[in-house]
Design an enzyme around this catalytic site. Structure first.
Site, PDB file in Angstrom:
ATOM      1  N   ARG A 125      19.185   5.658  40.988  1.00  6.77           N
ATOM      2  CA  ARG A 125      19.768   4.323  40.835  1.00  6.77           C
ATOM      3  C   ARG A 125      21.193   4.156  40.117  1.00  6.77           C
ATOM      4  O   ARG A 125      21.355   3.607  39.579  1.00  6.77           O
ATOM      5  CB  ARG A 125      19.002   3.372  40.453  1.00  6.77           C
ATOM      6  N   HIS A 126      21.676   4.756  40.146  1.00  7.25           N
ATOM      7  CA  HIS A 126      22.451   5.422  39.312  1.00  7.25           C
ATOM      8  C   HIS A 126      23.438   6.238  40.248  1.00  7.25           C
ATOM      9  O   HIS A 126      23.524   7.054  40.968  1.00  7.25           O
ATOM     10  CB  HIS A 126      22.611   6.237  37.627  1.00  7.25           C
TER      11      HIS A 126
ATOM     12  N   GLU B 169      27.796   9.088  34.224  1.00  2.00           N
ATOM     13  CA  GLU B 169      25.718   9.269  33.702  1.00  2.00           C
ATOM     14  C   GLU B 169      25.466  11.298  34.883  1.00  2.00           C
ATOM     15  O   GLU B 169      26.248  11.007  35.582  1.00  2.00           O
ATOM     16  CB  GLU B 169      25.858   8.750  34.555  1.00  2.00           C
TER      17      GLU B 169
ATOM     18  N   GLU C 296      17.600  -3.775  36.954  1.00  2.00           N
ATOM     19  CA  GLU C 296      18.821  -4.503  36.297  1.00  2.00           C
ATOM     20  C   GLU C 296      20.092  -4.319  37.585  1.00  2.00           C
ATOM     21  O   GLU C 296      20.202  -3.198  37.926  1.00  2.00           O
ATOM     22  CB  GLU C 296      19.200  -4.142  35.150  1.00  2.00           C
TER      23      GLU C 296
ATOM     24  N   ARG D  11      22.805  -1.403  43.254  1.00  2.00           N
ATOM     25  CA  ARG D  11      21.747  -1.788  43.227  1.00  2.00           C
ATOM     26  C   ARG D  11      21.592  -3.388  44.100  1.00  2.00           C
ATOM     27  O   ARG D  11      20.081  -3.313  44.538  1.00  2.00           O
ATOM     28  CB  ARG D  11      21.782  -2.435  41.542  1.00  2.00           C
TER      29      ARG D  11
ATOM     30  N   SER E  52      24.274  -7.619  34.229  1.00  2.00           N
ATOM     31  CA  SER E  52      24.346  -8.123  32.715  1.00  2.00           C
ATOM     32  C   SER E  52      25.416  -8.272  32.407  1.00  2.00           C
ATOM     33  O   SER E  52      26.744  -8.596  32.689  1.00  2.00           O
ATOM     34  CB  SER E  52      24.107  -6.653  31.793  1.00  2.00           C
TER      35      SER E  52
ATOM     36  N   ARG F 208      31.510   6.496  35.480  1.00  2.00           N
ATOM     37  CA  ARG F 208      30.414   6.648  34.501  1.00  2.00           C
ATOM     38  C   ARG F 208      30.389   7.767  34.843  1.00  2.00           C
ATOM     39  O   ARG F 208      29.603   8.416  35.860  1.00  2.00           O
ATOM     40  CB  ARG F 208      29.295   5.479  34.857  1.00  2.00           C
TER      41      ARG F 208
HETATM   42  P1  AMO Z   1      26.270  -2.429  32.519  1.00  2.00           P
HETATM   43  O1  AMO Z   1      26.871  -1.028  31.957  1.00  2.00           O
HETATM   44  O2  AMO Z   1      25.301  -3.579  32.469  1.00  2.00           O
HETATM   45  O3  AMO Z   1      27.617  -4.017  31.748  1.00  2.00           O
HETATM   46  O4  AMO Z   1      26.847  -2.270  33.766  1.00  2.00           O
HETATM   47  C1  AMO Z   1      26.710  -3.958  34.827  1.00  2.00           C
HETATM   48  C2  AMO Z   1      26.019  -3.677  36.364  1.00  2.00           C
HETATM   49  O5  AMO Z   1      26.886  -2.428  37.298  1.00  2.00           O
HETATM   50  C3  AMO Z   1      26.049  -1.908  37.885  1.00  2.00           C
HETATM   51  N1  AMO Z   1      26.379  -0.804  37.434  1.00  2.00           N
HETATM   52  C4  AMO Z   1      26.230   0.885  38.028  1.00  2.00           C
HETATM   53  N2  AMO Z   1      25.559   0.586  39.298  1.00  2.00           N
HETATM   54  C5  AMO Z   1      25.238   1.720  39.914  1.00  2.00           C
HETATM   55  N3  AMO Z   1      25.353   2.745  38.387  1.00  2.00           N
HETATM   56  C6  AMO Z   1      25.695   3.196  37.537  1.00  2.00           C
HETATM   57  N4  AMO Z   1      26.091   4.496  37.150  1.00  2.00           N
HETATM   58  C7  AMO Z   1      25.793   1.859  37.265  1.00  2.00           C
HETATM   59  N5  AMO Z   1      26.312   1.332  35.895  1.00  2.00           N
HETATM   60  C8  AMO Z   1      25.817   0.174  35.758  1.00  2.00           C
HETATM   61  C9  AMO Z   1      24.625  -2.236  37.351  1.00  2.00           C
HETATM   62  C10 AMO Z   1      24.761  -3.517  35.913  1.00  2.00           C
HETATM   63  O6  AMO Z   1      24.337  -3.947  35.744  1.00  2.00           O
HETATM   64  N6  AMO Z   1      30.776  -4.708  30.878  1.00  2.00           N
HETATM   65  C11 AMO Z   1      29.532  -4.892  31.061  1.00  2.00           C
HETATM   66  C12 AMO Z   1      28.932  -6.298  31.575  1.00  2.00           C
HETATM   67  C13 AMO Z   1      29.769  -7.269  31.154  1.00  2.00           C
HETATM   68  O7  AMO Z   1      28.800  -7.607  29.513  1.00  2.00           O
HETATM   69  O8  AMO Z   1      30.312  -8.484  31.758  1.00  2.00           O
HETATM   70  C14 AMO Z   1      29.194  -3.859  31.663  1.00  2.00           C
HETATM   71  O9  AMO Z   1      29.466  -3.039  32.478  1.00  2.00           O
HETATM   72  O10 AMO Z   1      24.236  -3.173  38.081  1.00  2.00           O
END
Ligand code: AMO
Length: 433
Positions: free
Chosen positions: A221-222, A215, A356, A407, A359, A213
Site C-alpha cells: 500500500r505504498h 519510502e 488510512e 489508497r 489525513s 516519497r
Molecule cells: P500524509 O502524509 O498522511 O499527509 O499523506 C496524505 C495521504 O496520502 C496518501 N499517501 C500515500 N499513498 C501511497 N503511497 C504513499 N507512499 C503515500 N503516502 C501518503 C495516504 C495519506 O493518507 N500534508 C499532509 C496532509 C494534510 O494534512 O493536508 C500529508 O501529506 O492516503
C-alpha cells in the site's frame, strides 16, 4: 478515420448496413470454411464472421494475422442472436494497421494470470485486459466528480511546485535532487504552498497532483510516486469543518463509482455507498480498544499496519467501514498541526476498512507558535523562511487534508496491491516502464 463505430455503439439501425470497426485481433477460430475472429476495442469486443467461399484471399489474409495485430474492417453488420452482442460483421475489405510480433510477452485472454512483474513490465498489454482498464475508467469518473463537488463548494483548483526547497512532511522519506548549485527536494505534499495560499484571499483551494516519497519499504500500500487530492480552507473555527468537506467528497466519489455499472460488472465487485456522517472516534478510545485486543500500542504512538487492520475489524463489528480518528497526540502529528491543550492536536485521519486514506488537521496560523513547534520537532525555522513569511502579514485560521487516490481506489474496489491503481507504478525496485 479508420472506425465509424465502437463495438458497443452498434444499434439495430446499423443492421444490414456497411460499417467500419477497428481494434486488436483477440482471437481467431478457423474451422476451415468459416472463421470467427474476435476484435477488441476500447468498449468491448465484437465478432467478425468470415466465409472462405465468399472471398478466399480476404479469408486467408485475415485468418493468418497474428493475435493482437491492429486492423480496420469495413463490412456488413448482420443481426445474429447467437452472437453475444446480437450482431456480427461480415468483412468486405480490411486494412492491417499494425502487425503484432509473436509470441506475446503476456496473453490478453489467457486463463492463467501472468506474474505481477511480467504484467507491470508489459503494462501496455496488461491494460488491454478489460478488467485492468476498468480500474482507470473508474479512476477517471471519481476524479471528475471530485472536481465537480469541490468546485460546487467554492474551491478553486491550483497547481503548486513539485521541486521544492524544503521538505514538508519530515526528512527521511524525501527524494533529494541537485538543483543547479543548490539542493532541492521532490514535493512530498503541497502542504507549505496550500497553506501559504490561505494568506492570499484564495481562501478555498484544492490540488490534484502527484507526490514523491522515498519510502524504502516495498509494501502493498505504498508507492514512491502517488496521487492525492489536497485541500486547504480558511476562516474555519475547528477541524470538524474540514472533516465535513472530506466525508462529503469521499461519499460523492464512492457514489459516482457505484454508478459505473459496466466497469463494476467487469471487475466482479459490489459497491455499497456508505452512509453519512462517518463515525468519529477519538485517538484515546482507539488506543483503549486496541489494547483490549492485545495490541502493544502505547499512548502517543502512531498506529502500525497491524493496529490499523485490527481497528478496521473492530469498527466493522460496530457496522462501520469509514471512520475518522480524531484528537491525535500532538507528538505524533507534523509541526504545522494546531495543538489542543498541551497533549493533543486538532489532527485527524480518515480510515476505510483498516487503511488510512486521508489525513488532515486545523493548522497553526500564528507564526510564533509555528516556530516553537518547528523547534520541538527538530526543524530549523531558518529553513522555512519563505513559508513563515506568509504567516507574518495576516493569516486567517485554516485547515485542510491530503487524500490518497490510489489508497482510495484500493479500498473502493477491494484491490490487494496499490500498484494496480496507478498506470505506471514507481516502487523501490521499479523505475520502468
Ligand atoms: P500524509 O502524509 O498522511 O499527509 O499523506 C496524505 C495521504 O496520502 C496518501 N499517501 C500515500 N499513498 C501511497 N503511497 C504513499 N507512499 C503515500 N503516502 C501518503 C495516504 C495519506 O493518507 N500534508 C499532509 C496532509 C494534510 O494534512 O493536508 C500529508 O501529506 O492516503
Amino acid at each position: 478515420m479508420y472506425r465509424s463505430h465502437y463495438s458497443k455503439d452498434v444499434t439495430k439501425k446499423d443492421y444490414d448496413k456497411s460499417i467500419m470497426v477497428a481494434g486488436w485481433i483477440e482471437d481467431i477460430r478457423n474451422i476451415g470454411s468459416i472463421a470467427f475472429i474476435i476484435l477488441r476495442d476500447k468498449k468491448g469486443t465484437l465478432q467478425l464472421t468470415v466465409l472462405k467461399k465468399e472471398n478466399p484471399e480476404l479469408f486467408e489474409k485475415l485468418t493468418s494475422l497474428s493475435r493482437e495485430s491492429v486492423v480496420s474492417i469495413k463490412g456488413i453488420c448482420k443481426e445474429n442472436e447467437k452472437v453475444r452482442n446480437g450482431y456480427e460483421i461480415l468483412p468486405k475489405t480490411f486494412e492491417v494497421l499494425s502487425v503484432a510480433k509473436a509470441p506475446l510477452p503476456l496473453g490478453v485472454v489467457d486463463k492463467v494470470e501472468a506474474d505481477f512483474d511480467t504484467r507491470l513490465d508489459n503494462r501496455f498489454i496488461d491494460l488491454r485486459k478489460q478488467r485492468n482498464r476498468a480500474i482507470f475508467t473508474i479512476r477517471n469518473a471519481v476524479f471528475a466528480v471530485a472536481h465537480e463537488y469541490l468546485q460546487s463548494q467554492g474551491f478553486i483548483e491550483v497547481h503548486t511546485p513539485k521541486i521544492t526547497a524544503s521538505s514538508s512532511e519530515g526528512g527521511t522519506d524525501v527524494f533529494r535532487l541537485k538543483y543547479f548549485e543548490k539542493e532541492a527536494f521532490l514535493a512530498q505534499s503541497p502542504q507549505l504552498y496550500k497553506q501559504s495560499l490561505m494568506a492570499t484571499g484564495l481562501d478555498r483551494v484544492y490540488e490534484i497532483a502527484w507526490y514523491f516519497r522515498a519510502e524504502e519499504h516495498n509494501t502493498r500500500r505504498h508507492l514512491n510516486e502517488s496521487t492525492a487530492v489536497d485541500l486547504e480552507m480558511a476562516f474555519i473555527s475547528d477541524e470538524e469543518e474540514v472533516m465535513n468537506v472530506l466525508e462529503n467528497l469521499v461519499h460523492a466519489m464512492w457514489k459516482r463509482a457505484s454508478e459505473c455499472k459496466n466497469e463494476i460488472r467487469v471487475l466482479g465487485k459490489k459497491i455499497i455507498v456508505p452512509k453519512l456522517p462517518f463515525t468519529r472516534i477519538v485517538y484515546d478510545k482507539v488506543v483503549n480498544k486496541l489494547q483490549e485486543r492485545n495490541s502493544s500500542i502505547q499512548w502517543g504512538q502512531d498506529l502500525r499496519t497491524d493496529d490499523e487492520r485490527l481497528l478496521g475489524d473492530i469498527m466493522k463489528e460496530h457496522g462501520t467501514e469509514f471512520y475518522f480518528i480524531t484528537k491525535y497526540p500532538l507528538e505524533s502529528k507534523p509541526f504545522y498541526t494546531m495543538p489542543e491543550g498541551d497533549k493533543y492536536s486538532r489532527g485527524f485521519d480518515l480510515a476505510c476498512k483498516g487503511v488510512e486514506i486521508a489525513s488532515g488537521s486545523q493548522r497553526i496560523h500564528e507564526v510564533k507558535l509555528l516556530e516553537e513547534r518547528m523547534k520541538v520537532c527538530n526543524l530549523s525555522p531558518k529553513d522555512f523562511e519563505s513559508y513563515l513569511n506568509a504567516f507574518r502579514y495576516g493569516m486567517p485560521p485554516h485547515g485542510g487534508f491530503g487524500f490518497g487516490i490510489e489508497r482510495f481506489l484500493m479500498e473502493l474496489l477491494d484491490i490487494k496491491n496499490i500498484r494496480e491503481c496507478i498506470l505506471f507504478p514507481r516502487d523501490r525496485t521499479r523505475l520502468t516502464p
